[in-house]
Design an enzyme around this catalytic site. Structure first.
Site, PDB file in Angstrom:
ATOM      1  N   LYS A 245      18.536 -34.553 -11.189  1.00  0.00           N
ATOM      2  CA  LYS A 245      18.806 -35.971 -10.919  1.00  0.00           C
ATOM      3  C   LYS A 245      17.600 -36.802 -11.320  1.00  0.00           C
ATOM      4  CE  LYS A 245      20.549 -39.012  -7.206  1.00  0.00           C
ATOM      5  NZ  LYS A 245      20.957 -39.089  -5.786  1.00  0.00           N
TER       6      LYS A 245
ATOM      7  N   SER B   3      25.453 -41.082  -4.833  1.00  0.00           N
ATOM      8  CA  SER B   3      24.726 -41.490  -6.021  1.00  0.00           C
ATOM      9  C   SER B   3      24.427 -40.342  -6.995  1.00  0.00           C
ATOM     10  CB  SER B   3      23.399 -42.133  -5.613  1.00  0.00           C
ATOM     11  OG  SER B   3      22.566 -41.168  -4.986  1.00  0.00           O
TER      12      SER B   3
ATOM     13  N   SER C 260      24.908 -38.675  -0.688  1.00  0.00           N
ATOM     14  CA  SER C 260      24.826 -38.723  -2.150  1.00  0.00           C
ATOM     15  C   SER C 260      24.966 -37.380  -2.858  1.00  0.00           C
ATOM     16  CB  SER C 260      23.506 -39.383  -2.580  1.00  0.00           C
ATOM     17  OG  SER C 260      23.602 -40.771  -2.430  1.00  0.00           O
TER      18      SER C 260
END
Lengths: 478, 524
Positions: free
Chosen positions: B123, B198, B222
């Site tokens: 990420k 996210s 997330s």
């Protein structure tokens, strides 16, 4: 001035702690160094970097708090103080607001009216900011983050002081105490100790406090004294003219001896303090406090008492010797080597203090070691040099820490006690000064002193004064 | 006032250089080698393997690290124009060099991890040395970190090969990956739908087989919510288990890094590899029970499972509810005790979460000011304008909204009413979970109220989007471990995910239950 006014003063003192590394990372706290050479992702506010508390910072803060008779918050926290400025890489300063490490303490100062207690409101730990340098040539500003993250404690007093003398006595007391603890070198000029003055005036006898101002940029004890006088005068004038004192921060300009408004309460920032989620609360156990207390070194008042008892020194001597930790250390180490406390005390109190004053230095700037002072005292004791020569040798020790034995040898300063050699010189002196000889013989005893002096001069100060005295007297009364 | 120009830090690098790594531009034109890899693995593409299977084949020499990496890069090239899971893909040269190095180390016996040589996607809020890290924000469009996040470093030590950095909601603020400054990511199951967020890029990359596993971060769901939307498995560990050093903070007291994978076993193995006590993170916790793979046991007999009634009430999609209840039934059949109970305080979790996370974010994001790194506005007069313009241009609307919200709740006069009250609520929520875990080994519920919404639907109504976090945020407030296990699809063919919540440090219990769910699903 028709009315009587009272000045009320409180101090915020920042002290840079003597840790080897910064408060939240492993970077060196060493002064100087190329810009940004003592930095890492943590003290440069890089994304994702996290603070880890330096244990030594807590120990120093505790030591100062205990010496200042403070209560300890055994569960204390760090808070973020949010404001934007380029010297502050995270745009927040990690400090303590809600639960500072120490609170409600006091120190005692000596004033004209006797001993007075000055309250300590709180002591908290925080990080220093970096330094901005404006480059006029390139018209740009540069940031040096070497200072960013250097540990500080802020000591906030109660508004217990009434004049500049009390403020200076309080600062002196703090400085001495912190130096004794080894928590900081407390140099105002280098910024390792900084004081902001909160001052207000009120009519004498009034129970209510007047509106206060905060003064910054005070770089020396003298500047602090002048700023207090100046600000007091300014506020009284405003009141006399029927004007209001505005609560604001002012910057003292010591050259112009005037302060300028920096920002008023209205445009004071909202720092949006909140507990720093990256740091755990600091839990201080009873054992830890006990350990710090146990490790606490002898502070000035105890040391002063001990000098009077152990070394049989007068109170006056003991006070001067202990007024600086470094001076006291040199004294004790020298005594340990040569064992003549009164002798060592005299050299330090008279000669060292005179030279410090001449060079406008502090006692902590003395750079000579105890070994050479002890050797000098031994040389005098054994009659190798006389006192006049010894003073010159001491100046050399003070300046360059020379070995006195080698120095005396090299410069040929050994005392001359040989009667035959001295007699020849004295006969010459008497011959050259027949008037003085006649004066003496006519009952003017003072004339002998002149002749002895002339002899010492001819001997470049190296003659043994007792032998010279003896021979001069003998020849005059012949 | 003279212009302010603060000396640029030594970490800044040329913009051109870093943009070269952007998306598909960096992938070599030729990828015929990929076919060779497919043939050699017996007709089946290596991409069909899960991470542990690939690790085994690499160890046995059936597949080389280079083949695995090149298969991924080819897949990325094929899928990215549609999915856009990555913000930055590493240069092929860099990936190849790394693959060869890892291969050599495996052959020498220097790397023995079951994940050695397995390609991973990271990420884009985890710092990677010399590899652009943007948080999907314009304000960090050119930021190349001088150091690697501890979690990523742990993977590198195990022999991982990083393929690139995955797309996300800007600074992890969002539930759809639509707030990214670099474009949306599409759900591989149906490209009209969002992947969730996210960590949408990480989950989509795993689902689209553009990597073998990925790292995500979870502040309010997330990892779990996009895992649910993309039909993959994801774990949010107990707060303090994985170091946050190098994770670009959103809500520091809530953020945790965790694995996203194709299987429960992969996630357990990755979690085992990334977890560590880190003295660079003051909130890191030393644990001696990090052998998560030991919990991969298909046995839930006697396990006590609670389903909060509040998690099955209004707002929950019927199909998702049916899936949860069906899963509960399967557990009962295998000897678990499943009960519904009242968790309470559920409705307070969202307001408390948004107050705390936004407050922390408003301070955490203050460092992005154009002074030291990242975007600086081109034209400005004076320091104040430089700050204002750089931040106005650098942050997107959702980030600005949360900075404003967070600044407001911390401001003097409001601190007690909002921030302190939220902290007290957080403590009460933790107590409610404590009571629940006195009764149950684990809590079962949905990961999200619905399956993946269509692109463009959520941002129009931010409040509604925030409410979508209702089943996930309480876990972060209480610091608990939780994970998502896929459980079938709805009528539209979109994946449904179960959420399994454990007590602090009880990852093994939820991994064991998730493993059982996986066995049931595979047996169908």
């Amino acid at each position: 001035m028709s009315r009587q006014y009272e000045t009320v003063i409180g101090l915020e003192v920042h002290v840079e702690l003597a840790t080897k590394t910064k408060i939240f990372c492993g970077c060196s706290t060493e002064f100087g160094g190329a810009p940004n050479s003592h930095t890492c992702p943590v003290c440069m506010g890089m994304p994702g970097a996290l603070p880890v508390l330096n244990r030594q910072v807590v120990e120093y803060a505790l030591a100062v708090g205990l010496a200042a008779n403070c209560q300890i918050n055994q569960y204390c926290k760090f808070d973020r103080k949010n404001y934007f400025y380029p010297d502050n890489p995270q745009n927040y300063q990690i400090s303590q607001l809600y639960l500072p490490i120490c609170h409600d303490g006091w120190v005692e100062i000596e004033t004209a009216g006797g001993t007075k207690r000055i309250g300590i409101h709180e002591i908290h730990m925080e990080e220093d900011a970096g330094k901005l340098i404006h480059d006029e040539w390139e018209d740009c500003s540069l940031v040096d983050f070497n200072r960013s993250g250097v540990p500080l404690i802020e000591i906030v007093s109660e508004p217990d002081m009434r004049n500049a003398d009390e403020v200076l006595a309080y600062l002196d007391k703090l400085r001495m105490m912190i130096q004794y603890l080894g928590a900081s070198d407390c140099k105002l000029q280098e910024g390792s100790m900084r004081a902001d003055v909160n001052l207000s005036v009120r009519e004498a006898g009034s129970p209510r406090l007047g509106t206060r101002t905060e003064m910054k940029n005070l770089n020396s004890f003298k500047a602090i004294a002048r700023a207090i006088e100046g600000e007091k005068r300014r506020q009284i004038e405003l009141i006399e003219e029927g004007k209001m004192v505005i609560q604001e921060t002012r910057r003292w300009d010591d050259n112009k001896e005037y302060s300028y408004a920096m920002r008023s309460k209205e445009d004071a920032q909202d720092y949006r303090y909140f507990p720093d989620p990256d740091l755990m609360p600091v839990v201080i156990s009873d054992e830890w406090i006990k350990e710090i207390r146990h490790r606490q070194p002898e502070l000035q008042p105890e040391k002063m008492r001990r000098y009077q008892e152990e070394f049989r020194l007068p109170e006056y001597d003991a006070e001067i010797l202990t007024s600086s930790k470094h001076m006291a250390d040199v004294f004790e180490e020298t005594v340990a080597l040569c064992g003549k406390p009164k002798e060592v005390s005299n050299w330090l109190m008279v000669e060292a203090m005179r030279l410090l004053k001449e060079h406008e230095q502090d006692a902590q700037d003395m750079s000579f070691g105890p070994a050479n002072l002890a050797k000098l005292i031994d040389l005098v004791d054994r009659g190798v040099v006389n006192r006049t020569v010894a003073k010159a040798v001491f100046e050399a020790i003070f300046a360059r820490d020379v070995d006195p034995a080698a120095y005396v040898e090299e410069k040929g300063l050994k005392m001359v006690s040989d009667e035959g050699a001295l007699r020849t010189v004295i006969e010459g002196v008497l011959e050259a000064n027949p008037q003085s000889v006649a004066d003496y013989r006519n009952g003017k005893e003072k004339a002998m002193g002149f002749l002895v002096g002339q002899t010492m001069r001819a001997m470049k100060g190296k003659a043994d004064p007792s032998v010279v005295n003896k021979i001069v007297k003998e020849l005059l009364t012949k | 006032m003279a212009d302010w120009q603060i000396g640029r830090s030594r970490f800044e690098i040329g913009v051109k250089e870093s943009l070269k790594q952007n998306t598909c531009a960096a992938i070599g034109e030729e990828n015929s080698k990929n076919l060779a890899a497919v043939e050699r693995s017996g007709g089946m593409s290596v991409l069909e393997l899960n991470a542990l299977e690939l690790g085994k084949k690499i160890k046995s020499g059936e597949v080389t690290v280079l083949e695995a990496v090149e298969a991924c890069l080819a897949r990325i090239k094929e899928m990215e124009p549609t999915i856009h899971a990555y913000v930055t893909v590493v240069d092929e040269e860099r990936a190849v060099e790394r693959a060869k190095k890892v291969q050599a180390m495996i052959e020498e016996g220097a790397l023995t991890s079951p994940l050695a040589g397995v390609p991973v996607a990271v990420k884009d809020n985890l710092c990677t040395k010399d590899l652009r890290t943007t948080c999907s924000s314009n304000i960090l469009y050119n930021f190349v970190p001088p150091y690697t996040a501890e979690a990523v470093w742990n993977l590198e030590k195990a022999g991982a090969v990083i393929l690139g950095k995955t797309n996300m909601d800007e600074f992890a603020m969002g539930s759809t990956t639509e707030t990214s400054a670099f474009g949306v990511t599409r759900n591989p199951w149906n490209t009209e739908h969002v992947p969730g967020g996210s960590s949408g890029g990480s989950c989509a990359a795993v689902a689209a087989k553009e990597c073998f596993y990925a790292l995500g971060s979870d502040t309010g769901g997330s990892i779990r919510q996009p895992s649910s939307f993309c039909g993959v498995t994801g774990i949010k560990p107990t707060y303090g288990t994985v170091s946050r050093y190098g994770l670009i903070a959103y809500g520091s007291s809530l953020d945790q890094v965790g694995p996203i994978g194709k299987t429960v076993s992969d996630c357990a193995a990755v979690l085992e590899a990334v977890s560590s006590y880190d003295n660079k993170d003051s909130t890191s916790i030393p644990r001696k029970d990090l052998d998560f793979t030991s919990a991969l046991v298909d046995d839930v007999k006697g396990m006590r499972i609670g389903i909060p009634r509040d998690y099955l009430g209004e707002g929950l999609d019927e199909e998702v509810r049916a899936a949860v209840l069906e899963a509960a039934g399967e557990m009962r059949q295998r000897g678990a005790v499943v009960e519904e109970f009242d968790l309470s305080l559920t409705e307070y979790a969202i307001p408390a979460y948004y107050v705390i996370a936004s407050a922390e974010a408003s301070s955490n994001l203050a460092r992005f000011d154009g002074v030291k790194y990242g975007l600086r506005a081109k034209e400005y007069e004076g320091l104040h304008q430089m700050y204002k313009k750089s931040r106005s241009q650098g942050f997107g609307p959702e980030v600005k909204r949360r900075i404003m919200l967070g600044s407001f709740v911390l401001s003097s006069g409001y601190y007690d009413a909002y921030y302190l009250k939220a902290l007290r609520t957080k403590a009460l929520i933790k107590e409610a979970f404590d009571r629940a875990f006195a009764e149950y080994d684990m809590i079962l519920g949905p990961a999200a109220p619905t399956t993946a919404p269509k692109l463009g639907e959520s941002l129009r109504d931010p409040l509604k989007m925030y409410l979508g976090d209702i089943y996930t945020v309480a876990v972060n407030l209480a610091g608990l471990p939780a994970m998502t296990a896929p459980w079938g699809q709805d009528k539209q063919g979109l994946p449904v995910g179960l959420q399994l919540i454990g007590d602090c440090f009880q990852e093994k219990k939820i991994i064991r239950a998730a493993y059982t769910f996986e066995q049931i699903r595979e047996g169908r």
